[in-house]
Design a protein around this motif. Sequence first.
Motif, PDB file in Angstrom:
ATOM      1  N   LEU A  44      -5.386  -1.045  15.656  1.00  0.00           N
ATOM      2  CA  LEU A  44      -5.349  -1.632  14.316  1.00  0.00           C
ATOM      3  C   LEU A  44      -4.637  -0.716  13.338  1.00  0.00           C
TER       4      LEU A  44
ATOM      5  N   LEU B 216      -9.568   0.643  17.084  1.00  0.00           N
ATOM      6  CA  LEU B 216      -9.221   1.175  15.761  1.00  0.00           C
ATOM      7  C   LEU B 216      -7.820   1.786  15.776  1.00  0.00           C
TER       8      LEU B 216
ATOM      9  N   VAL C 224     -12.180  -6.489  12.086  1.00  0.00           N
ATOM     10  CA  VAL C 224     -12.385  -5.054  11.891  1.00  0.00           C
ATOM     11  C   VAL C 224     -13.871  -4.741  11.804  1.00  0.00           C
TER      12      VAL C 224
ATOM     13  N   SER D   9     -14.260   3.672   8.592  1.00  0.00           N
ATOM     14  CA  SER D   9     -13.484   3.932   9.804  1.00  0.00           C
ATOM     15  C   SER D   9     -13.337   5.432  10.037  1.00  0.00           C
TER      16      SER D   9
ATOM     17  N   LEU E   8      -5.538  -1.753   9.038  1.00  0.00           N
ATOM     18  CA  LEU E   8      -6.635  -1.138   8.291  1.00  0.00           C
ATOM     19  C   LEU E   8      -6.061  -0.736   6.934  1.00  0.00           C
TER      20      LEU E   8
END
Length: 1240
Positions: free
Chosen positions: A436, A433, A410, A486, A442
């Motif tokens: 994920l 992202l 990540v 993020s 995450l």
Amino acid sequence: MALSDEPAAGAREEEAMAAEEGADPDPEALAARGAFDSFGESSETRELLGHLRAVRGDPVAREVALERFRVIMDKYQEQPHLLDPHLEWMLNMLLEIVQDKASPSALIHLAFKFLYIITKVRGYKIFLRLFPHEVADVQPVLDMLTDQNPKDHETWETRYMLLLWLSVTCLIPFDFSRLDGNLTTESGSTQVPVMDRILRIAESYLVVSDKARDAAAVLVSKLITRPDVKQKKMAAFLERSLCALAHSSLQTLGGVVTADGVLQALAQIFKHGKREDCLPYATSVLKCLDNCRLSESNQTLLRKLGVKLVQRLGLTFLKPQVAKWRYQRGCRSLAANLTLPAQGQRAQTPQAVVTVDSDEDYDVPEEVEHVIGELLAGVKDRDTVVRWSAAKGIGRMAGRLPRELADDVVGSVLDCFSFQETNDAWHGGCLALAELGRRGLLLPSRLTDEQAFWPKVRTVTGMVSRKPPSGLHPEKQLPPLCWSKSVAVILKALTYDEKRGACSVGANVRDAACYVCWAFARAYAPQELRPFVGEISSALVIATMFDRDVNCRRAASAAFQENVGRQGTFPHGIDILTAADYFAVGNRSNCFLAISVFVAGFPEYTQPMIDHLVTMKISHWDGVIRELSAKALHNLTRRAPEYSASHVLPRLLSLTLSPDLHTRHGAILACAEVTHALSRLAAEEGRPTAHYLDGKTVDGLKQIHHELYGRQLYRGLGGELMRQAVCVLIEKLSLSKMPFQGDTIIDGWHWLINDTFRSLHLISSHSRQQIKEVAVSALTALCSEYHLVEPGERSPATQDVLVLQYLAELRSPEEMTRCGFSLALGALPDFLLKGRLQQVLTGLRAVASISPEDLNFAESRRDAVKAISRICQTVGVKAEGSPDEVVCKVNVPQIYSTLLSCMRDYTTDSRGDVGAWVREATMTSLMELTLLLGKTEPGLIGADICEQVLCCLAQQASEKIDRFRAHAGKVFIALLHLDNPPIPHVPHRVELETIFPRSDVATVNWNAPSQAFPRVTQLLGLPTYRYHVLLGLVVSVGGLTESTVRYSTQSLFAYMKQIQGDVQAMAAFSGTLLQVFQDNLSNDRVSVPLLKTLDQMLANGCFDIFTVEENHPFAVKLLALCKEEIKKSKDIQKLRSSIAVFCGMIQFPGDVRKKVLVQLSLLLCHPFPIIRKATASQVYEMVLTYGDEVMDAAALDEVLAVLGDTAWDAELQVVRGQRNRLCDLLQVPRPQMVSKPRPC
């Protein structure tokens, strides 16, 4: 954005262009693409498939059936599941043909083409399940595939489908050796086992250049992973494949094709094979891939396959387990999200589950680090498909890693969001992202888990305890892997935009960022995203309203909708979605100027929207966006006036002198719009302008021009933008009634406007019109506000300076200068025109007139016409008034005379028919002036004026250019149907209202020739309009545009057919036609199309009524006019058209026929060989048609022989003898050579 398997995919290009240009896409057309309820063409499809045997022998019928089936199937590309209930019977009907041994090969190939079309739409994975896959099917399919010719490019669909069918039969749960039987034949030869035959065929098709290569890869994966095959063949196949891959040159087509097939096969094997079977070979395959250096290839497909294979190898190295530490949202209810908050209750969201992996410390192979490195490099690839595949690979790999190692992954993904990275890295990072987040990798717990903030000092192959990096205090060390980071990078990605040359990059990044928001909404519980709701909702609303690209606006709208439905925490979500749906955000202007005002009514979004416009959009590289942003700020100022006055306006003023041109331009426009909005708001509230604008702000606004002038920013490359922006500023400050009366800034503004008009010829053509318009608007507002001493009183000095100066500039040798000052005179308020109206009209009349020295000044004539109309609107009408004050009975005839003379402007140059610009402006001016007089002083419209106006409009409505014909038709209808009071003295009003009824006004499309010409040609029956309509109609009939020629010709012939038996009507029509010809002799614009029109009319027998009389006056006059028209002409087109007319006139008996033959004999010896050949060809056809009337039957064959056998492009001496021989046969006198008189 349609959130599907390809998040970065855009909408169709033509729909996006229409939306960006301000046109609303047709909702019905858009909805029709994905609004089918069922497979509606079931019966038609059944009929098509049932008739395949019948159409097989007819190539045309076969192609029609195939194309129709393709069209039917393509409708369901976006809803292929609707085909599922019908797949079985379609497959059975086609396989019945394939399995019938009596079916010819052409019919079998046709059936496979239909099967491929179905497979393309539904996908082979779904469709193949229905194929028969019993033991008995293996051998027939294999034999059929063996009989195919891999080099036959017409039957690749057959090979593709057979390979897929064979891959299904490989799934039978029996050892292939049972199908071999006795491999030794009676003759002693040995048969090849079925397993070897299939593998051999599959490998041979892996290196073909058509789509069969893809099916061969599927077949190989199904075959090699079978329990009985993998033990015997897997190792050898992989060795051969790696050897082929290593020796393939990626610089040649053959090498690329081979590498493509091998990579597809390997990827499929490592996808479908068991881990324990593939693991022994994974390291070797990975090393081979490294040696091939696919990432350096310029072939996108090879790089994509390389990434796909690498991730499959990585998954092989890892245990096939799902990470227990991942985030699991659990049960989700859309209804609960939408109803409970609305009822004021707290939504009871199931607690998210995060479990601890008990097997965190298992050894991870060293190759995994290399695989992840390759995937991270693939995320930054230059092609979207490669980045998308790499992003999915990262998500899959992270799902099998321990939590600590996934943290490293990540972190590496978040490193893509550095401003040192390219837009490709940002886009790939967003996709990663999203993957994920979708997989719950995450973890929101990192927000509060302090230990999770610190990165581990480790690689993916080793582990140590967590601790802050050396040299940094724990309290000062930022958490690089926290969830909030993020969210932060996604918010930046939603506004990512970088200028590259004349355009920008970043639309795909913003689109992917919306996909991340969409994925987060589906993956996480509302309480996890609650701390970020304000930031995410505002960012998505801003992207929905203000993004430049329609795809990104729609993507943001879809992501916002998903968050409203899944999270239920977005403020006013339902209300915003109702206003900003998929279709509404398709129109950019609507988003900036209408929807944004509605959304700004919710206080949570008002300030973020304003701040975004000020920070990002007024400095945007696209000028349209800057202008829309300034207008949007004008509208939003009402929602937050205090904030706009105290924060926004001062910040904008500081940006007006920015070194960046775009920022400076946008800031000046925004200052103008915000100031105007605040002044209007103050006026509505009954407050002084100073309530919102303090003295410092007013001084700052006033100094903008001085600062720009002092720094010479009106010159150079950025001068165009500065002039346009400051002209807008002048207009808005004048409308805002800024207290600048008597200030020197007024003179400075006048200087800028006048200098802009003088410099128009130096301004680029694409921005010239806009700058001219804003300068005119600025002049109008400036004069109206600052040159009016008292209500109705003017300053004589100002009037003398402005009017006389502008009149003098009308005589400038620069066309653009004339344009600017003509429009400037038209923009002056009435108090500056009174007393000098006649002088101004005289000056504009001189500009609007055509003279030899300014023949090509069409734009200045157009603008002069516009100015005349605007002045008339400004000063008003009074029948008994002074001609220097108002429009009155003295100057009305002069004004109409000027405008009607402009209707005859047919100037052409290298740009084409530039006179059409003048005619279009004149038609508008005639309508405005006539409507003005009709409503105020209808007595000033004389009968002769009304007749001339309507006749000119009727002529334009029958001409060839669609746009101007449509404009003329609309103006004609507007004048005809004016009420209260109607226009007086309209000729044939009753007949006109019958031809053009009120009920058809809104439905007639004058742009369409099929609708316009049938109505216009009816005016030929009205004597007043006949001449002008016929003048326009012959230009259309003899034109070049196919649709215009077709419908104008049909309409003219239909009218001629109606009057064919009426001698009086025919005489009137033919007389008018000859008069048009005579009036336009040597006018090639009319005469050449007229000759073409006459040719068609003669060929269609329109004048048969005149052929019964010898030497009919019509024929005599027409012959004389044709001879006069081509006299001494060297125009090839005109001469060829006249030949056709002469040949058509042979049908008129008497002396006319003899004279026509003489004229044709002259053309047979024309100096131009092409004319001689064309004449001979036309005369040959004429003799075949009218031979019996022209000559004796005995001479007919000889005449045809002479015409057909003579080389008419030979030397004139040779041709002349054959011509004389024809004259003798036709019994006409031979033309005699006339010697030219010698000069003394």
